[in-house]
Design a protein around this motif. Structure first.
Motif, PDB file in Angstrom:
ATOM      1  N   ALA A  37       0.823  -1.192   0.000  1.00 14.07           N
ATOM      2  CA  ALA A  37       0.000   0.000   0.000  1.00 14.07           C
ATOM      3  C   ALA A  37       0.862   1.249   0.000  1.00 14.07           C
ATOM      4  N   ILE A  38       0.278   2.364  -0.462  1.00 16.38           N
ATOM      5  CA  ILE A  38       0.992   3.631  -0.367  1.00 16.38           C
ATOM      6  C   ILE A  38       0.483   4.353   0.875  1.00 16.38           C
ATOM      7  N   THR A  39       0.175   5.645   0.782  1.00 16.22           N
ATOM      8  CA  THR A  39      -0.136   6.388   1.992  1.00 16.22           C
ATOM      9  C   THR A  39      -1.472   5.989   2.610  1.00 16.22           C
ATOM     10  N   GLU A  40      -2.277   5.233   1.901  1.00 16.60           N
ATOM     11  CA  GLU A  40      -3.532   4.751   2.440  1.00 16.60           C
ATOM     12  C   GLU A  40      -3.540   3.228   2.307  1.00 16.60           C
ATOM     13  N   GLN A  41      -4.492   2.573   2.976  1.00 16.01           N
ATOM     14  CA  GLN A  41      -4.663   1.139   2.778  1.00 16.01           C
ATOM     15  C   GLN A  41      -5.269   0.919   1.398  1.00 16.01           C
ATOM     16  N   LEU A  42      -4.585   0.176   0.559  1.00 15.70           N
ATOM     17  CA  LEU A  42      -5.007  -0.005  -0.815  1.00 15.70           C
ATOM     18  C   LEU A  42      -4.998  -1.471  -1.200  1.00 15.70           C
ATOM     19  N   THR A  43      -5.622  -1.737  -2.304  1.00 17.37           N
ATOM     20  CA  THR A  43      -5.423  -3.002  -2.991  1.00 17.37           C
ATOM     21  C   THR A  43      -4.540  -2.709  -4.195  1.00 17.37           C
ATOM     22  N   VAL A  44      -3.306  -3.201  -4.155  1.00 14.87           N
ATOM     23  CA  VAL A  44      -2.351  -2.951  -5.228  1.00 14.87           C
ATOM     24  C   VAL A  44      -2.358  -4.142  -6.170  1.00 14.87           C
ATOM     25  N   GLN A  45      -2.464  -3.880  -7.453  1.00 18.96           N
ATOM     26  CA  GLN A  45      -2.404  -4.956  -8.433  1.00 18.96           C
ATOM     27  C   GLN A  45      -0.941  -5.298  -8.701  1.00 18.96           C
ATOM     28  N   ILE A  46      -0.551  -6.510  -8.344  1.00 19.44           N
ATOM     29  CA  ILE A  46       0.814  -6.953  -8.575  1.00 19.44           C
ATOM     30  C   ILE A  46       0.879  -7.643  -9.924  1.00 19.44           C
ATOM     31  N   LEU A  47       1.675  -7.106 -10.808  1.00 22.60           N
ATOM     32  CA  LEU A  47       1.786  -7.623 -12.170  1.00 22.60           C
ATOM     33  C   LEU A  47       2.875  -8.675 -12.235  1.00 22.60           C
ATOM     34  N   ASP A  48       2.720  -9.618 -13.144  1.00 19.71           N
ATOM     35  CA  ASP A  48       3.746 -10.632 -13.369  1.00 19.71           C
ATOM     36  C   ASP A  48       3.962 -10.787 -14.860  1.00 19.71           C
ATOM     37  N   GLN A  49       4.631 -11.848 -15.251  1.00 23.73           N
ATOM     38  CA  GLN A  49       4.990 -12.008 -16.653  1.00 23.73           C
ATOM     39  C   GLN A  49       3.792 -12.304 -17.546  1.00 23.73           C
ATOM     40  N   GLN A  50       2.649 -12.608 -16.967  1.00 27.76           N
ATOM     41  CA  GLN A  50       1.430 -12.720 -17.759  1.00 27.76           C
ATOM     42  C   GLN A  50       0.878 -11.356 -18.135  1.00 27.76           C
ATOM     43  N   ASP A  51       1.271 -10.332 -17.375  1.00 25.45           N
ATOM     44  CA  ASP A  51       0.777  -8.976 -17.612  1.00 25.45           C
ATOM     45  C   ASP A  51       1.773  -8.112 -18.376  1.00 25.45           C
ATOM     46  N   ILE A  52       3.061  -8.405 -18.210  1.00 27.55           N
ATOM     47  CA  ILE A  52       4.120  -7.548 -18.754  1.00 27.55           C
ATOM     48  C   ILE A  52       5.181  -8.411 -19.421  1.00 27.55           C
ATOM     49  N   GLU A  53       5.629  -7.982 -20.587  1.00 25.99           N
ATOM     50  CA  GLU A  53       6.763  -8.623 -21.248  1.00 25.99           C
ATOM     51  C   GLU A  53       8.001  -7.755 -21.027  1.00 25.99           C
ATOM     52  N   PHE A  54       9.058  -8.343 -20.477  1.00 25.24           N
ATOM     53  CA  PHE A  54      10.307  -7.642 -20.207  1.00 25.24           C
ATOM     54  C   PHE A  54      11.388  -8.206 -21.109  1.00 25.24           C
ATOM     55  N   SER A  55      12.060  -7.312 -21.865  1.00 27.63           N
ATOM     56  CA  SER A  55      13.068  -7.751 -22.816  1.00 27.63           C
ATOM     57  C   SER A  55      14.345  -6.942 -22.629  1.00 27.63           C
ATOM     58  N   LEU A  56      15.455  -7.625 -22.434  1.00 28.75           N
ATOM     59  CA  LEU A  56      16.754  -6.958 -22.412  1.00 28.75           C
ATOM     60  C   LEU A  56      17.173  -6.637 -23.837  1.00 28.75           C
ATOM     61  N   LEU A  57      17.684  -5.426 -24.042  1.00 33.93           N
ATOM     62  CA  LEU A  57      18.098  -4.980 -25.363  1.00 33.93           C
ATOM     63  C   LEU A  57      19.610  -4.793 -25.393  1.00 33.93           C
ATOM     64  N   ASN A  58      20.071  -3.902 -26.268  1.00 34.50           N
ATOM     65  CA  ASN A  58      21.500  -3.681 -26.470  1.00 34.50           C
ATOM     66  C   ASN A  58      22.187  -3.122 -25.225  1.00 34.50           C
ATOM     67  N   ASN A  59      23.481  -3.374 -25.139  1.00 32.53           N
ATOM     68  CA  ASN A  59      24.310  -2.550 -24.272  1.00 32.53           C
ATOM     69  C   ASN A  59      24.322  -1.148 -24.847  1.00 32.53           C
ATOM     70  N   VAL A  60      24.312  -0.130 -23.991  1.00 30.01           N
ATOM     71  CA  VAL A  60      24.375   1.237 -24.508  1.00 30.01           C
ATOM     72  C   VAL A  60      25.825   1.575 -24.844  1.00 30.01           C
ATOM     73  N   PRO A  61      26.061   2.590 -25.683  1.00 33.20           N
ATOM     74  CA  PRO A  61      27.438   2.972 -26.014  1.00 33.20           C
ATOM     75  C   PRO A  61      28.252   3.285 -24.767  1.00 33.20           C
ATOM     76  N   THR A  62      29.561   3.055 -24.860  1.00 32.42           N
ATOM     77  CA  THR A  62      30.432   3.201 -23.693  1.00 32.42           C
ATOM     78  C   THR A  62      30.434   4.616 -23.127  1.00 32.42           C
ATOM     79  N   GLN A  63      30.117   5.620 -23.960  1.00 34.82           N
ATOM     80  CA  GLN A  63      30.057   6.991 -23.448  1.00 34.82           C
ATOM     81  C   GLN A  63      28.994   7.142 -22.366  1.00 34.82           C
ATOM     82  N   LEU A  64      28.022   6.250 -22.342  1.00 35.03           N
ATOM     83  CA  LEU A  64      26.909   6.340 -21.400  1.00 35.03           C
ATOM     84  C   LEU A  64      27.019   5.273 -20.310  1.00 35.03           C
TER      85      LEU A  64
END
Length: 316
Positions: A37-64
C-alpha cells in the motif's frame, strides 16, 4: 550485490520479510498487495509475466556508462550521465548502439545530473542528486527541442535555468541516510513532478514545481510507500499514466521494480497502483514511455552488469 537474470527471481525470498510503515506502526507481512500500500490502505495490483513482457536490449554505447536519464523526441532517444561527466547530452542512433550527436551546455555544469523530463517543446535536465544530503540548491536546465534538433554535433548550447530548494531540509544530514535526494523528475500536464529518493525510510515524496518560476522553495505534496529507492519517472500524457522505476535497499537478494499509477485531476489516483518486479536486477535509472503501452529503461554500469537498455511492454 547485483543478480543476473537467471538468479534474479531469488529476490522473492527477501520480499517475504518486507515491512510497511503506516501511521507509526510497523507491520511485517508476506509479499501481498496489502503490504504494498501507499499512503492509504489499498489493494495494489501486482503484475507478473502474464501482464508484462520484459526484454533486455543492447548494451548502450560506452560513453553512457553512467546513464542516469532517458528522454524521447520524434522517435529518437537521448540520455545523460550523472556526476563525473561533463555537461553533455547524447542522442542515440536509430539502432541504439552508438551515439550520433553530442552537445553540451554552455552555461551549466554537471554537479550530479540524475534525470531528464520532456514535453513536446522542451527538454529538462535535472541536476538534483544529493547523496550527502547537504547540498542546498539544485538546478533544472531547460532546452527547446527545436534548438537541440537544429544544432550541429559538438555544439555548446545555452539553457534557461531554474533553481529550487527544499523547505524542510535539515541543516545537516547523514550521507545515504536521509530523504532529500532526488533522481526522478517528469512533466505532468503543466507542472514538473519531482520524486525524492528516500534513503532513510524507503518512501518517496512527491513535489510539484511550476515550470515558469526561476526560483522555488518546495514542500512535499504527498508521500508514497514505494518500498525502495525511486531512480526514474515518466508520465504518458495521452493515457495519464505515471511510471516510477527504482530498486530495493537490500544488499542481499535485492530487486528492481516499476510502479504504475493513473493520474486524475493532476493528482496520483492511489486506487490504480500497479507494481512489477523486474526479472533482471540492475541499477535502472532511466525510464521513458515509448508509446501508450511500452516503456524503455536504462541501467548504468556496475561491477557485475554493463550499461544497457530494456523494454517493458504491458500486455493488458
Amino acid at each position: 550485490m547485483l543478480l543476473t537474470q537467471s538468479t534474479g527471481r531469488f529476490f522473492k525470498l527477501s520480499a517475504l520479510i518486507s515491512f510497511l510503515a503506516i501511521g507509526g506502526c510497523i507491520i511485517a507481512a508476506p509479499h501481498t498487495a496489502s503490504n504494498l500500500a501507499i499512503t492509504e490502505q489499498l489493494t495494489v495490483q501486482i503484475l507478473d509475466q502474464q501482464d508484462i513482457e520484459f526484454s533486455l536490449l543492447n548494451n548502450v554505447p560506452t560513453q553512457l556508462h553512467e546513464t542516469s536519464g532517458l528522454a524521447q523526441h520524434q522517435g529518437r532517444y537521448w540520455s545523460i550521465n550523472d556526476s563525473g561527466d561533463s555537461a553533455s547530452i547524447y542522442r542515440l542512433s536509430d539502432d541504439l548502439t552508438t551515439i550520433d550527436k553530442t552537445m553540451s551546455l554552455s552555461n551549466g555544469v554537471n554537479k550530479d545530473w540524475e534525470s531528464m523530463a520532456s514535453d513536446e517543446s522542451t527538454l529538462i535536465i535535472a541536476d538534483c542528486g544529493n547523496n550527502s544530503g547537504n547540498r542546498r540548491v539544485f538546478q533544472l536546465y531547460h532546452l527547446p527541442w527545436s534548438m537541440l534538433e537544429q544544432a550541429k554535433d559538438g555544439s555548446a548550447l545555452p539553457a534557461s535555468v531554474q533553481h529550487f530548494s527544499y523547505a524542510d531540509q535539515p541543516q545537516q544530514n547523514v550521507p545515504y541516510r536521509h530523504n532529500f535526494d532526488c533522481e526522478a523528475v517528469t512533466i505532468v500536464n503543466d507542472s514538473l513532478w519531482l520524486f525524492s529518493k528516500n534513503w532513510q525510510d524507503g518512501f518517496t515524496q512527491l513535489y510539484q514545481l511550476a515550470l515558469d518560476k526561476p526560483n522555488q522553495t518546495i514542500s512535499p505534496v504527498t508521500r508514497i510507500n514505494v518500498k525502495g529507492l525511486v531512480t526514474g519517472a515518466d508520465f504518458n500524457k495521452d493515457t495519464q499514466t505515471l511510471a516510477l522505476v527504482g530498486y530495493s535497499q537490500q544488499q542481499l537478494f535485492g530487486f528492481a521494480f516499476v510502479w504504475l499509477f493513473n493520474v486524475s485531476n493532476n493528482s496520483i489516483n492511489p486506487s490504480t497502483a500497479r507494481y512489477f518486479e523486474l526479472p533482471y536486477y540492475a541499477q535502472w535509472e532511466g525510464i521513458v514511455w515509448q508509446d501508450a503501452t511500452t516503456l524503455m529503461l536504462s541501467t548504468e554500469q556496475s561491477p557485475l552488469t554493463k550499461s544497457r537498455l530494456a523494454r517493458l511492454s504491458l500486455k493488458k
